[in-house]
Design a protein around this motif. Sequence first.
Motif, PDB file in Angstrom:
ATOM      1  N   PHE A 117       0.848  -1.193   0.000  1.00 54.49           N
ATOM      2  CA  PHE A 117       0.000   0.000   0.000  1.00 54.49           C
ATOM      3  C   PHE A 117       0.881   1.240   0.000  1.00 54.49           C
ATOM      4  N   GLN A 118       0.606   2.155  -0.923  1.00 56.42           N
ATOM      5  CA  GLN A 118       1.320   3.431  -1.003  1.00 56.42           C
ATOM      6  C   GLN A 118       0.276   4.540  -1.068  1.00 56.42           C
ATOM      7  N   ALA A 119       0.515   5.627  -0.361  1.00 56.16           N
ATOM      8  CA  ALA A 119      -0.462   6.716  -0.337  1.00 56.16           C
ATOM      9  C   ALA A 119       0.214   8.036  -0.030  1.00 56.16           C
ATOM     10  N   ASN A 120      -0.384   9.102  -0.533  1.00 56.77           N
ATOM     11  CA  ASN A 120       0.009  10.467  -0.205  1.00 56.77           C
ATOM     12  C   ASN A 120      -1.272  11.301  -0.228  1.00 56.77           C
ATOM     13  N   VAL A 121      -1.769  11.636   0.941  1.00 62.81           N
ATOM     14  CA  VAL A 121      -3.053  12.335   1.066  1.00 62.81           C
ATOM     15  C   VAL A 121      -2.865  13.527   1.987  1.00 62.81           C
TER      16      VAL A 121
ATOM     17  N   GLY B 237      -5.419  13.603  -2.887  1.00 61.75           N
ATOM     18  CA  GLY B 237      -5.023  12.297  -2.387  1.00 61.75           C
ATOM     19  C   GLY B 237      -4.820  11.278  -3.475  1.00 61.75           C
ATOM     20  N   GLN B 238      -3.778  10.463  -3.319  1.00 67.03           N
ATOM     21  CA  GLN B 238      -3.537   9.334  -4.201  1.00 67.03           C
ATOM     22  C   GLN B 238      -3.229   8.122  -3.333  1.00 67.03           C
ATOM     23  N   GLY B 239      -3.864   7.000  -3.670  1.00 67.29           N
ATOM     24  CA  GLY B 239      -3.616   5.746  -2.974  1.00 67.29           C
ATOM     25  C   GLY B 239      -3.452   4.615  -3.967  1.00 67.29           C
TER      26      GLY B 239
ATOM     27  N   VAL C  27      -6.541   4.770  -6.483  1.00 67.39           N
ATOM     28  CA  VAL C  27      -7.642   5.687  -6.171  1.00 67.39           C
ATOM     29  C   VAL C  27      -7.064   7.093  -6.052  1.00 67.39           C
ATOM     30  N   GLU C  28      -7.733   8.082  -6.656  1.00 66.28           N
ATOM     31  CA  GLU C  28      -7.343   9.481  -6.533  1.00 66.28           C
ATOM     32  C   GLU C  28      -8.571  10.312  -6.197  1.00 66.28           C
ATOM     33  N   ASP C  29      -8.356  11.378  -5.438  1.00 64.32           N
ATOM     34  CA  ASP C  29      -9.469  12.274  -5.121  1.00 64.32           C
ATOM     35  C   ASP C  29      -8.957  13.706  -5.020  1.00 64.32           C
ATOM     36  N   TYR C  30      -9.721  14.641  -5.614  1.00 65.00           N
ATOM     37  CA  TYR C  30      -9.373  16.061  -5.616  1.00 65.00           C
ATOM     38  C   TYR C  30     -10.621  16.837  -5.210  1.00 65.00           C
ATOM     39  N   ALA C  31     -10.620  17.371  -4.003  1.00 66.49           N
ATOM     40  CA  ALA C  31     -11.758  18.120  -3.491  1.00 66.49           C
ATOM     41  C   ALA C  31     -11.341  19.564  -3.239  1.00 66.49           C
ATOM     42  N   GLY C  32     -12.246  20.497  -3.453  1.00 64.41           N
ATOM     43  CA  GLY C  32     -11.948  21.900  -3.222  1.00 64.41           C
ATOM     44  C   GLY C  32     -13.207  22.737  -3.216  1.00 64.41           C
ATOM     45  N   VAL C  33     -13.025  24.029  -3.021  1.00 66.66           N
ATOM     46  CA  VAL C  33     -14.123  25.000  -3.016  1.00 66.66           C
ATOM     47  C   VAL C  33     -13.935  25.932  -4.198  1.00 66.66           C
ATOM     48  N   GLN C  34     -14.971  26.069  -5.013  1.00 70.53           N
ATOM     49  CA  GLN C  34     -14.922  26.884  -6.217  1.00 70.53           C
ATOM     50  C   GLN C  34     -16.142  27.811  -6.256  1.00 70.53           C
TER      51      GLN C  34
ATOM     52  N   LEU D  77      -0.512  20.185  -2.231  1.00 64.97           N
ATOM     53  CA  LEU D  77      -0.774  19.721  -0.879  1.00 64.97           C
ATOM     54  C   LEU D  77       0.029  18.473  -0.551  1.00 64.97           C
ATOM     55  N   GLY D  78       0.467  17.753  -1.554  1.00 67.35           N
ATOM     56  CA  GLY D  78       1.076  16.460  -1.308  1.00 67.35           C
ATOM     57  C   GLY D  78       2.569  16.494  -1.129  1.00 67.35           C
ATOM     58  N   ALA D  79       3.083  17.466  -0.444  1.00 71.47           N
ATOM     59  CA  ALA D  79       4.525  17.581  -0.276  1.00 71.47           C
ATOM     60  C   ALA D  79       5.036  16.483   0.643  1.00 71.47           C
ATOM     61  N   THR D  80       6.295  16.046   0.391  1.00 67.37           N
ATOM     62  CA  THR D  80       6.863  14.983   1.199  1.00 67.37           C
ATOM     63  C   THR D  80       8.118  15.404   1.955  1.00 67.37           C
ATOM     64  N   ASP D  81       8.790  16.492   1.536  1.00 65.08           N
ATOM     65  CA  ASP D  81       9.953  16.925   2.298  1.00 65.08           C
ATOM     66  C   ASP D  81       9.493  17.616   3.575  1.00 65.08           C
ATOM     67  N   ASN D  82      10.378  17.689   4.570  1.00 67.04           N
ATOM     68  CA  ASN D  82       9.973  18.151   5.897  1.00 67.04           C
ATOM     69  C   ASN D  82       9.463  19.578   5.905  1.00 67.04           C
ATOM     70  N   SER D  83      10.142  20.503   5.200  1.00 70.07           N
ATOM     71  CA  SER D  83       9.713  21.898   5.218  1.00 70.07           C
ATOM     72  C   SER D  83       8.377  22.053   4.518  1.00 70.07           C
ATOM     73  N   SER D  84       8.187  21.344   3.413  1.00 67.05           N
ATOM     74  CA  SER D  84       6.922  21.442   2.703  1.00 67.05           C
ATOM     75  C   SER D  84       5.796  20.807   3.496  1.00 67.05           C
TER      76      SER D  84
END
Length: 456
Positions: free
Chosen positions: A70-74, A98-100, A113-120, A291-298
């Motif tokens: 299982f791999q994910a970044n949400v 999100g991506q899983g 699975v991918e999902d992109y939610a927002g306010v427009q 939103l899906g940053a993986t480095d510590n500062s991000s």
Amino acid sequence: MPAVKRLTHAVLLGLVCAAPAVSQAGTLDYTLYAGLEHSNNITLSSDNPISENVLTPGATFQFTQMGSTFQANVAGTLEYRKYLQNHFDSQTQTQIVGQGNWTVMPDRLDFSVEDYAGVQPVDQLSADSPDNQQQTNVFAAGPTLHMRFGDATRGQFELRYINSYASKVDDFDSNRGMAAFRLFRDLTPTDTISGNVEYSDINFKNQPSSANYKREEAYLRYTSQLAHFDADVMLGGTRLNFDEGRDRSSPLLRVQVGWQPTLRNSFAVAGTYQYADAATDIMTTPSVYGLGATDNSSRTEALDPFANTGGLGRGSLSGIGVGSAVIGSQVYKEKRFEANWNWKSERLNITVSPAWNKLQYIDDSTFNQTGKGLSVGVGYRVTPTLTLSGFGTADRLRYDTIDRTDNTVRLGLDLGQQWNRHWSWHASVARERRTSDAVGQSYRETEFFVGVVYRR
């Protein structure tokens, strides 16, 4: 209520899927925040301003997992907005990328699975007052079959079901099917080139059949991931076949490049030239923000509801900002460019982000537009625990067909203090002014916000 139900189901599904992964090797970081916002013109009216106080509890989170099965970044933000003077109904808003991926058979079959939610906005020609906001969501899921043709060459076949939904504009709702074949060649351990062929069938739920179309794409893609440089370049062509018999074709270009020449300096540029509709744009347009940053500062900035206040545009001084997409079924030719420069020292942080875009619609030219913008942010650490931040944004949006130009300037300050490892507080103020050729669309607004944040 449908939007609330969909949001509830999405959150529950995410928790069910993530729970076993978290227990194994996943990383879940989150913050909780609550504050009080005051606006002296909550409706963004030119002649009848209404003052309102808004209670804004919310949460941000980021989950990552890089396991064998299982791999994910949400990452995302969930916020509840209670209008204390009752000029508007309470709102629950969410912003998620999100991506899983589940490995069903190692090196053979995955399910993604991918999902992109927002306010427009509901109507882009009107100001972003609370009654001109809606929740949007684009969801994609399907299997990927992997093939190996040697040590450096591999292929994959993908099938995806894609659903787009908006809580107020029915024209956006669609069901899509996508099939793709990709052939990858590893040039070096860090560089890869691929050939890609995609076919999509787009059907809108609440539009006549003439709005439905088939999308065919073929392109080459080059990616590079170095220690201080990354690139993702796509070049090819797109052909659209509408059900009523019309055909359109265009070159396809998507570019995203990042460079960190020193520990203090980083640059990023992103650009697009393509045919798109709102749902396609939400899923595929490269951006210098994410939103899906993986480095510590991000990761820290992604979890800080106040970190990107200057770049959120009109909206709350905390949490979630309102996007600028024209939500609907129309197809348009899109040209877009963004850049970002960031400089950091021990006490000073500076960010400069210019942007340009041009949209030309195929059927209805009302929303044909050219936009230019510049965002500048400065943060200064007054003491080891006290930080003063300022931001300014200037945007010029011209609607070519209706001969309308909107100029919007937003300035603000934020003072934040870290009490201890978990708790901090913020006090913010922002001033926004828009001048417009359209009657009733010019306004001025001042916002104040005070709040506390708990970081896990």
